[in-house]
Scaffold this motif. Structure first.
Motif, PDB file in Angstrom:
ATOM      1  N   VAL A 109       2.223   0.706  -4.364  1.00 54.27           N
ATOM      2  CA  VAL A 109       3.563   0.976  -4.886  1.00 54.27           C
ATOM      3  C   VAL A 109       4.162  -0.385  -5.239  1.00 54.27           C
ATOM      4  O   VAL A 109       3.939  -1.371  -4.542  1.00 54.27           O
ATOM      5  N   THR A 110       4.917  -0.429  -6.329  1.00 55.73           N
ATOM      6  CA  THR A 110       5.382  -1.702  -6.867  1.00 55.73           C
ATOM      7  C   THR A 110       6.868  -1.659  -7.166  1.00 55.73           C
ATOM      8  O   THR A 110       7.387  -0.656  -7.658  1.00 55.73           O
ATOM      9  N   ILE A 111       7.532  -2.793  -6.869  1.00 54.59           N
ATOM     10  CA  ILE A 111       8.939  -2.961  -7.206  1.00 54.59           C
ATOM     11  C   ILE A 111       9.051  -4.093  -8.218  1.00 54.59           C
ATOM     12  O   ILE A 111       8.404  -5.135  -8.085  1.00 54.59           O
ATOM     13  N   GLU A 112       9.856  -3.863  -9.239  1.00 49.35           N
ATOM     14  CA  GLU A 112      10.122  -4.847 -10.287  1.00 49.35           C
ATOM     15  C   GLU A 112      11.504  -5.451 -10.066  1.00 49.35           C
ATOM     16  O   GLU A 112      12.470  -4.708  -9.836  1.00 49.35           O
ATOM     17  N   HIS A 131       0.807  -1.227   0.000  1.00 50.93           N
ATOM     18  CA  HIS A 131       0.000   0.000   0.000  1.00 50.93           C
ATOM     19  C   HIS A 131       0.835   1.269   0.000  1.00 50.93           C
ATOM     20  O   HIS A 131       0.563   2.196  -0.753  1.00 50.93           O
ATOM     21  N   ARG A 132       1.829   1.297   0.881  1.00 49.79           N
ATOM     22  CA  ARG A 132       2.652   2.509   1.033  1.00 49.79           C
ATOM     23  C   ARG A 132       4.124   2.133   0.973  1.00 49.79           C
ATOM     24  O   ARG A 132       4.494   1.015   1.305  1.00 49.79           O
ATOM     25  N   PRO A 133       4.958   3.089   0.620  1.00 50.49           N
ATOM     26  CA  PRO A 133       6.399   2.800   0.524  1.00 50.49           C
ATOM     27  C   PRO A 133       7.123   2.862   1.864  1.00 50.49           C
ATOM     28  O   PRO A 133       8.272   3.274   1.934  1.00 50.49           O
ATOM     29  N   LEU A 171      11.960   0.658  -8.814  1.00 49.41           N
ATOM     30  CA  LEU A 171      10.608   1.142  -8.578  1.00 49.41           C
ATOM     31  C   LEU A 171       9.849   1.214  -9.897  1.00 49.41           C
ATOM     32  O   LEU A 171      10.377   1.700 -10.900  1.00 49.41           O
ATOM     33  N   VAL A 172       8.606   0.746  -9.891  1.00 53.09           N
ATOM     34  CA  VAL A 172       7.729   0.890 -11.056  1.00 53.09           C
ATOM     35  C   VAL A 172       7.078   2.268 -10.940  1.00 53.09           C
ATOM     36  O   VAL A 172       6.389   2.551  -9.955  1.00 53.09           O
ATOM     37  N   THR A 173       7.282   3.120 -11.941  1.00 48.87           N
ATOM     38  CA  THR A 173       6.735   4.483 -11.893  1.00 48.87           C
ATOM     39  C   THR A 173       5.460   4.636 -12.715  1.00 48.87           C
ATOM     40  O   THR A 173       4.765   5.633 -12.577  1.00 48.87           O
ATOM     41  N   ASP A 174       5.150   3.658 -13.545  1.00 53.31           N
ATOM     42  CA  ASP A 174       3.943   3.689 -14.377  1.00 53.31           C
ATOM     43  C   ASP A 174       2.753   3.207 -13.538  1.00 53.31           C
ATOM     44  O   ASP A 174       2.642   2.018 -13.225  1.00 53.31           O
ATOM     45  N   GLU A 175       1.864   4.132 -13.164  1.00 53.43           N
ATOM     46  CA  GLU A 175       0.735   3.795 -12.288  1.00 53.43           C
ATOM     47  C   GLU A 175      -0.234   2.806 -12.939  1.00 53.43           C
ATOM     48  O   GLU A 175      -0.791   1.949 -12.251  1.00 53.43           O
ATOM     49  N   GLU A 176      -0.442   2.908 -14.231  1.00 54.45           N
ATOM     50  CA  GLU A 176      -1.329   1.965 -14.925  1.00 54.45           C
ATOM     51  C   GLU A 176      -0.751   0.554 -14.875  1.00 54.45           C
ATOM     52  O   GLU A 176      -1.477  -0.420 -14.679  1.00 54.45           O
ATOM     53  N   PHE A 177       0.552   0.437 -15.064  1.00 55.69           N
ATOM     54  CA  PHE A 177       1.193  -0.876 -15.005  1.00 55.69           C
ATOM     55  C   PHE A 177       1.137  -1.433 -13.581  1.00 55.69           C
ATOM     56  O   PHE A 177       0.890  -2.616 -13.374  1.00 55.69           O
ATOM     57  N   SER A 178       1.330  -0.569 -12.590  1.00 59.22           N
ATOM     58  CA  SER A 178       1.235  -0.983 -11.191  1.00 59.22           C
ATOM     59  C   SER A 178      -0.169  -1.530 -10.908  1.00 59.22           C
ATOM     60  O   SER A 178      -0.324  -2.521 -10.197  1.00 59.22           O
ATOM     61  N   GLN A 179      -1.170  -0.889 -11.484  1.00 59.66           N
ATOM     62  CA  GLN A 179      -2.556  -1.346 -11.323  1.00 59.66           C
ATOM     63  C   GLN A 179      -2.734  -2.731 -11.942  1.00 59.66           C
ATOM     64  O   GLN A 179      -3.380  -3.605 -11.362  1.00 59.66           O
ATOM     65  N   LYS A 180      -2.146  -2.957 -13.094  1.00 61.22           N
ATOM     66  CA  LYS A 180      -2.222  -4.263 -13.748  1.00 61.22           C
ATOM     67  C   LYS A 180      -1.594  -5.345 -12.861  1.00 61.22           C
ATOM     68  O   LYS A 180      -2.134  -6.442 -12.724  1.00 61.22           O
ATOM     69  N   ILE A 181      -0.462  -5.029 -12.240  1.00 57.22           N
ATOM     70  CA  ILE A 181       0.199  -5.981 -11.339  1.00 57.22           C
ATOM     71  C   ILE A 181      -0.710  -6.294 -10.152  1.00 57.22           C
ATOM     72  O   ILE A 181      -0.842  -7.451  -9.741  1.00 57.22           O
ATOM     73  N   LYS A 210      11.875  -0.167   1.298  1.00 59.04           N
ATOM     74  CA  LYS A 210      12.933   0.848   1.414  1.00 59.04           C
ATOM     75  C   LYS A 210      14.314   0.239   1.159  1.00 59.04           C
ATOM     76  O   LYS A 210      15.165   0.854   0.520  1.00 59.04           O
ATOM     77  N   ASN A 211      14.518  -0.984   1.686  1.00 53.85           N
ATOM     78  CA  ASN A 211      15.806  -1.653   1.488  1.00 53.85           C
ATOM     79  C   ASN A 211      16.072  -1.910   0.005  1.00 53.85           C
ATOM     80  O   ASN A 211      17.191  -1.700  -0.476  1.00 53.85           O
ATOM     81  N   ALA A 212      15.055  -2.405  -0.705  1.00 57.18           N
ATOM     82  CA  ALA A 212      15.233  -2.726  -2.131  1.00 57.18           C
ATOM     83  C   ALA A 212      15.547  -1.485  -2.955  1.00 57.18           C
ATOM     84  O   ALA A 212      16.308  -1.550  -3.919  1.00 57.18           O
ATOM     85  N   LEU A 213      14.971  -0.354  -2.575  1.00 57.43           N
ATOM     86  CA  LEU A 213      15.271   0.888  -3.297  1.00 57.43           C
ATOM     87  C   LEU A 213      16.678   1.381  -2.975  1.00 57.43           C
ATOM     88  O   LEU A 213      17.388   1.880  -3.851  1.00 57.43           O
ATOM     89  N   ALA A 214      17.093   1.255  -1.708  1.00 57.11           N
ATOM     90  CA  ALA A 214      18.416   1.729  -1.286  1.00 57.11           C
ATOM     91  C   ALA A 214      19.532   0.817  -1.785  1.00 57.11           C
ATOM     92  O   ALA A 214      20.617   1.287  -2.131  1.00 57.11           O
ATOM     93  N   ASN A 215      19.278  -0.496  -1.796  1.00 61.06           N
ATOM     94  CA  ASN A 215      20.260  -1.502  -2.227  1.00 61.06           C
ATOM     95  C   ASN A 215      19.564  -2.445  -3.209  1.00 61.06           C
ATOM     96  O   ASN A 215      18.991  -3.451  -2.786  1.00 61.06           O
TER      97      ASN A 215
END
Length: 106
Positions: free
Chosen positions: A98-101, A41-43, A72-82, A49-54
């Motif tokens: 919020v989504t991580i690829e 839901h939230r970052p 980080l996935v920045t495309d909100e439509e794609f995040s919705q699809k996930i 946070k760890n995955a973004l930092a490292n």
């Protein structure tokens, strides 16, 4: 060996952004077009946070360990699809997340 399941529950292993120690968490994951996705839901989660930092992460699944790189996935439509793939037929599939690829190493 590659992960074949489209929806699965692996252990995501990140490197602590403060301690540098391994941090493991069991999460629901989506395997889509050769990449692995994790969302929340939230970052504010440690694993997020760890995955973004490292970005160098590991995914442990069925006695196998896969290495990969997170972003980080920045495309909100794609995040919705996930989210829709992660929660098929569930109301929470419509919630903003919020989504991580993860791109797995070969």
């Amino acid at each position: 060996m590659k992960i074949k399941e489209k929806l699965f529950r692996p252990i995501l292993i990140t490197k602590g952004r403060k301690t540098g120690n391994p941090h493991s968490v069991i999460l629901r994951a989506v395997n889509h077009d050769g990449k692995i996705y994790f969302s929340r839901h939230r970052p504010d989660g440690d694993w997020f946070k760890n995955a973004l930092a490292n970005p160098e992460v590991k995914i442990q699944y069925k006695e196998m360990v896969f290495s990969g790189k997170a972003k980080l996935v920045t495309d909100e439509e794609f995040s919705q699809k996930i989210s829709e793939l992660k929660y098929p037929g569930e109301a929470r599939a419509k919630e903003k997340r919020v989504t991580i690829e993860i791109t797995l190493d070969n």
